[in-house]
Design a protein around this motif. Sequence first.
Motif, PDB file in Angstrom:
ATOM      1  N   SER A  85       0.863  -1.190   0.000  1.00 41.24           N
ATOM      2  CA  SER A  85       0.000   0.000   0.000  1.00 41.24           C
ATOM      3  C   SER A  85       0.893   1.232   0.000  1.00 41.24           C
ATOM      4  CB  SER A  85      -0.963  -0.023   1.186  1.00 41.24           C
ATOM      5  OG  SER A  85      -0.248   0.035   2.386  1.00 41.24           O
ATOM      6  N   SER A  86       1.740   1.337   1.023  1.00 40.84           N
ATOM      7  CA  SER A  86       2.731   2.413   1.079  1.00 40.84           C
ATOM      8  C   SER A  86       3.918   1.867   1.873  1.00 40.84           C
ATOM      9  CB  SER A  86       2.141   3.637   1.777  1.00 40.84           C
ATOM     10  OG  SER A  86       3.173   4.430   2.319  1.00 40.84           O
ATOM     11  N   THR A  87       5.121   2.087   1.401  1.00 47.35           N
ATOM     12  CA  THR A  87       6.304   1.593   2.137  1.00 47.35           C
ATOM     13  C   THR A  87       6.386   2.262   3.512  1.00 47.35           C
ATOM     14  OG1 THR A  87       7.683   3.237   1.002  1.00 47.35           O
ATOM     15  CG2 THR A  87       7.653   1.008   0.069  1.00 47.35           C
ATOM     16  N   ASN A  88       5.861   3.480   3.640  1.00 50.77           N
ATOM     17  CA  ASN A  88       5.872   4.141   4.951  1.00 50.77           C
ATOM     18  C   ASN A  88       5.018   3.377   5.959  1.00 50.77           C
ATOM     19  OD1 ASN A  88       7.601   6.224   4.273  1.00 50.77           O
ATOM     20  ND2 ASN A  88       6.262   7.825   5.056  1.00 50.77           N
ATOM     21  N   SER A 111       5.948  -1.178  -6.673  1.00 49.40           N
ATOM     22  CA  SER A 111       4.836  -0.241  -6.857  1.00 49.40           C
ATOM     23  C   SER A 111       4.088  -0.069  -5.540  1.00 49.40           C
ATOM     24  CB  SER A 111       3.869  -0.742  -7.944  1.00 49.40           C
ATOM     25  OG  SER A 111       3.203  -1.901  -7.489  1.00 49.40           O
ATOM     26  N   GLN A 112       3.373   1.030  -5.429  1.00 52.72           N
ATOM     27  CA  GLN A 112       2.557   1.294  -4.237  1.00 52.72           C
ATOM     28  C   GLN A 112       1.119   1.539  -4.682  1.00 52.72           C
ATOM     29  OE1 GLN A 112       5.128   3.606  -1.032  1.00 52.72           O
ATOM     30  NE2 GLN A 112       4.935   4.840  -2.864  1.00 52.72           N
ATOM     31  N   GLU A 113       0.194   0.900  -3.952  1.00 52.01           N
ATOM     32  CA  GLU A 113      -1.215   1.135  -4.285  1.00 52.01           C
ATOM     33  C   GLU A 113      -1.704   2.469  -3.751  1.00 52.01           C
ATOM     34  OE1 GLU A 113      -2.367  -2.528  -2.331  1.00 52.01           O
ATOM     35  OE2 GLU A 113      -3.407  -3.137  -4.161  1.00 52.01           O
ATOM     36  N   LYS A 114      -1.145   2.858  -2.600  1.00 52.02           N
ATOM     37  CA  LYS A 114      -1.586   4.113  -1.976  1.00 52.02           C
ATOM     38  C   LYS A 114      -0.381   4.955  -1.583  1.00 52.02           C
ATOM     39  CE  LYS A 114      -6.019   2.450  -0.374  1.00 52.02           C
ATOM     40  NZ  LYS A 114      -6.756   1.873   0.721  1.00 52.02           N
ATOM     41  N   GLY A 115       0.513   5.150  -2.565  1.00 53.12           N
ATOM     42  CA  GLY A 115       1.670   6.001  -2.287  1.00 53.12           C
ATOM     43  C   GLY A 115       1.189   7.405  -1.965  1.00 53.12           C
ATOM     44  N   ARG A 116       1.794   8.007  -0.953  1.00 47.52           N
ATOM     45  CA  ARG A 116       1.341   9.357  -0.579  1.00 47.52           C
ATOM     46  C   ARG A 116       2.518  10.315  -0.479  1.00 47.52           C
ATOM     47  NH1 ARG A 116       0.196   5.961   3.912  1.00 47.52           N
ATOM     48  NH2 ARG A 116       1.688   6.293   5.605  1.00 47.52           N
ATOM     49  N   GLY A 117       2.199  11.586  -0.746  1.00 48.62           N
ATOM     50  CA  GLY A 117       3.189  12.633  -0.635  1.00 48.62           C
ATOM     51  C   GLY A 117       2.870  13.546   0.527  1.00 48.62           C
ATOM     52  N   ARG A 118       3.577  14.632   0.629  1.00 47.96           N
ATOM     53  CA  ARG A 118       3.338  15.588   1.705  1.00 47.96           C
ATOM     54  C   ARG A 118       2.004  16.293   1.488  1.00 47.96           C
ATOM     55  NH1 ARG A 118       6.452  19.860   1.879  1.00 47.96           N
ATOM     56  NH2 ARG A 118       6.175  20.150   4.108  1.00 47.96           N
ATOM     57  N   LEU A 119       1.494  16.853   2.562  1.00 48.39           N
ATOM     58  CA  LEU A 119       0.301  17.685   2.538  1.00 48.39           C
ATOM     59  C   LEU A 119      -0.889  16.975   1.900  1.00 48.39           C
ATOM     60  CD1 LEU A 119       2.169  20.984   1.457  1.00 48.39           C
ATOM     61  CD2 LEU A 119       1.634  20.244   3.780  1.00 48.39           C
ATOM     62  N   VAL A 149      -1.267  12.637  -3.398  1.00 47.93           N
ATOM     63  CA  VAL A 149      -1.022  11.260  -3.856  1.00 47.93           C
ATOM     64  C   VAL A 149       0.368  11.223  -4.475  1.00 47.93           C
ATOM     65  CG1 VAL A 149      -1.714   9.576  -5.617  1.00 47.93           C
ATOM     66  CG2 VAL A 149      -3.461  10.787  -4.279  1.00 47.93           C
ATOM     67  N   TRP A 150       1.127  10.118  -4.225  1.00 47.98           N
ATOM     68  CA  TRP A 150       2.415   9.934  -4.901  1.00 47.98           C
ATOM     69  C   TRP A 150       2.232   8.787  -5.890  1.00 47.98           C
ATOM     70  CZ3 TRP A 150       6.548  12.981  -5.115  1.00 47.98           C
ATOM     71  CH2 TRP A 150       7.703  12.497  -5.699  1.00 47.98           C
ATOM     72  N   GLN A 151       2.136   9.140  -7.148  1.00 50.79           N
ATOM     73  CA  GLN A 151       1.896   8.102  -8.155  1.00 50.79           C
ATOM     74  C   GLN A 151       3.072   7.130  -8.171  1.00 50.79           C
ATOM     75  OE1 GLN A 151       0.719   9.847 -11.889  1.00 50.79           O
ATOM     76  NE2 GLN A 151      -0.942  10.976 -10.921  1.00 50.79           N
ATOM     77  N   LYS A 203      12.133  21.082 -12.427  1.00 57.60           N
ATOM     78  CA  LYS A 203      11.121  20.023 -12.307  1.00 57.60           C
ATOM     79  C   LYS A 203      11.485  19.075 -11.168  1.00 57.60           C
ATOM     80  CE  LYS A 203       9.708  20.040 -17.129  1.00 57.60           C
ATOM     81  NZ  LYS A 203       8.261  20.168 -17.182  1.00 57.60           N
ATOM     82  N   LYS A 204      10.415  18.538 -10.559  1.00 59.55           N
ATOM     83  CA  LYS A 204      10.627  17.682  -9.389  1.00 59.55           C
ATOM     84  C   LYS A 204      10.971  16.264  -9.820  1.00 59.55           C
ATOM     85  CE  LYS A 204       8.180  16.371  -5.154  1.00 59.55           C
ATOM     86  NZ  LYS A 204       7.346  16.865  -4.067  1.00 59.55           N
ATOM     87  N   ILE A 205      12.068  15.724  -9.279  1.00 60.83           N
ATOM     88  CA  ILE A 205      12.399  14.329  -9.601  1.00 60.83           C
ATOM     89  C   ILE A 205      12.271  13.418  -8.377  1.00 60.83           C
ATOM     90  CG2 ILE A 205      13.950  14.945 -11.520  1.00 60.83           C
ATOM     91  CD1 ILE A 205      16.146  13.701  -9.510  1.00 60.83           C
ATOM     92  N   GLY A 206      12.015  13.994  -7.206  1.00 55.79           N
ATOM     93  CA  GLY A 206      11.855  13.142  -6.036  1.00 55.79           C
ATOM     94  C   GLY A 206      11.368  13.931  -4.844  1.00 55.79           C
ATOM     95  N   GLY A 207      10.925  13.199  -3.826  1.00 53.27           N
ATOM     96  CA  GLY A 207      10.435  13.855  -2.616  1.00 53.27           C
ATOM     97  C   GLY A 207      10.588  12.939  -1.417  1.00 53.27           C
ATOM     98  N   ILE A 208      10.456  13.542  -0.257  1.00 54.87           N
ATOM     99  CA  ILE A 208      10.636  12.820   1.006  1.00 54.87           C
ATOM    100  C   ILE A 208       9.416  13.074   1.886  1.00 54.87           C
ATOM    101  CG2 ILE A 208      12.075  12.653   3.099  1.00 54.87           C
ATOM    102  CD1 ILE A 208      14.253  14.046   1.129  1.00 54.87           C
ATOM    103  N   GLY A 218      10.244   8.308   4.145  1.00 58.87           N
ATOM    104  CA  GLY A 218       9.811   7.701   2.881  1.00 58.87           C
ATOM    105  C   GLY A 218      10.339   8.511   1.707  1.00 58.87           C
ATOM    106  N   ILE A 219      10.929   7.803   0.764  1.00 58.25           N
ATOM    107  CA  ILE A 219      11.609   8.488  -0.342  1.00 58.25           C
ATOM    108  C   ILE A 219      11.082   7.969  -1.684  1.00 58.25           C
ATOM    109  CG2 ILE A 219      13.886   8.799  -1.451  1.00 58.25           C
ATOM    110  CD1 ILE A 219      14.762   8.147   1.699  1.00 58.25           C
ATOM    111  N   GLY A 220      10.700   8.881  -2.532  1.00 59.80           N
ATOM    112  CA  GLY A 220      10.297   8.518  -3.891  1.00 59.80           C
ATOM    113  C   GLY A 220      11.215   9.231  -4.875  1.00 59.80           C
TER     114      GLY A 220
HETATM  115  C1  BTN Z   1       6.472  14.529  -1.488  1.00 60.92           C
HETATM  116  O1  BTN Z   1       7.262  15.091  -2.238  1.00 60.92           O
HETATM  117  O2  BTN Z   1       5.329  14.955  -1.326  1.00 60.92           O
HETATM  118  C2  BTN Z   1       6.938  13.303  -0.753  1.00 60.92           C
HETATM  119  C3  BTN Z   1       6.815  12.067  -1.589  1.00 60.92           C
HETATM  120  C4  BTN Z   1       7.243  10.810  -0.860  1.00 60.92           C
HETATM  121  C5  BTN Z   1       6.929   9.571  -1.635  1.00 60.92           C
HETATM  122  C6  BTN Z   1       7.511   8.353  -0.986  1.00 60.92           C
HETATM  123  S1  BTN Z   1       7.474   6.922  -2.016  1.00 60.92           S
HETATM  124  C7  BTN Z   1       7.969   5.948  -0.660  1.00 60.92           C
HETATM  125  C8  BTN Z   1       7.198   6.438   0.542  1.00 60.92           C
HETATM  126  N1  BTN Z   1       5.898   5.813   0.607  1.00 60.92           N
HETATM  127  C9  BTN Z   1       4.925   6.703   0.432  1.00 60.92           C
HETATM  128  O3  BTN Z   1       3.704   6.431   0.434  1.00 60.92           O
HETATM  129  N2  BTN Z   1       5.427   7.920   0.244  1.00 60.92           N
HETATM  130  C10 BTN Z   1       6.863   7.916   0.326  1.00 60.92           C
END
Ligand code: BTN
Length: 255
Positions: A31-34, A52-60, A63-65, A122-127, A139-141
Amino acid sequence: MADQVAPAEAMAGAGSLLPPELTLLWLAQVSSTNDLALTETCPQGTVVAADSQEKGRGRLGRVWQSPPGQNLYFSLPFFPTLPPPNWGGFSLAVGAYLGQALHALLPDIGLKWPNDLYVEGKKIGGILLETRGHKLAAGIGVNVNQAVFPPALNASSLRLCTGKDWRRDELLAVLAAAAYEGLCTWNRADFTTVIGLWRPFDILLGKPVTARVNGSCRRGIARGVDGEGRLLIEDASGNLFSLHSGEATLATEQP
Ligand code: BTN
């Protein structure tokens, strides 16, 4: 590290490339590695990574595709010994060490406070730093070989920046080791080292920004980060204010 794509099936082999203090838990889908990293049974030193993540999430709440076979999605569980008021800096530390590791591959890598990885605007990753009790998960994408993004995301990837495919297994080992070093350095309260690493990558420095904190908006010029990782912004009257958390966007950027 470039030129050859590691198929998802080979990713488990990345574990043998990690330093001895880290162990890889590789999953085809999660669902999410976090979420997994924050469970009680997941010890510090584990690199929880998924194809892959089914419910990857980002900040705020974003959704993190997380499509399969293309990018890196991983999380590091960590038990800080630092008091919680200092925990916010862990994500800055991870960003600074990832920036340093990626700089060897992408000379134009930049960091956008608090923890976005950028190349050429352009954004290539996030934490995403999340906590549960005494534990945190970093969590790092990182967008690696993805070639197409919805324009609204303003995203890019290593492939789009360099014109070649990258081996995700080698990249995972390098980036997980770097991120863990960032966590350990901040946890030793070695803020000076982290901030010193961060500053050369700061893409907001000297630029007009809009800061969003708890629903309110403030504008000014970004003046770098202070010794504890807070973003400094100078308003039109010359007053300096600092941002502990939230988001700052360039005046030219969509929020
Ligand atoms: C952001 O820029 O908003 C943060 C993105 C973080 C994405 C990573 S992918 C691995 C980990 N699992 C998640 O669901 N989110 C973080």
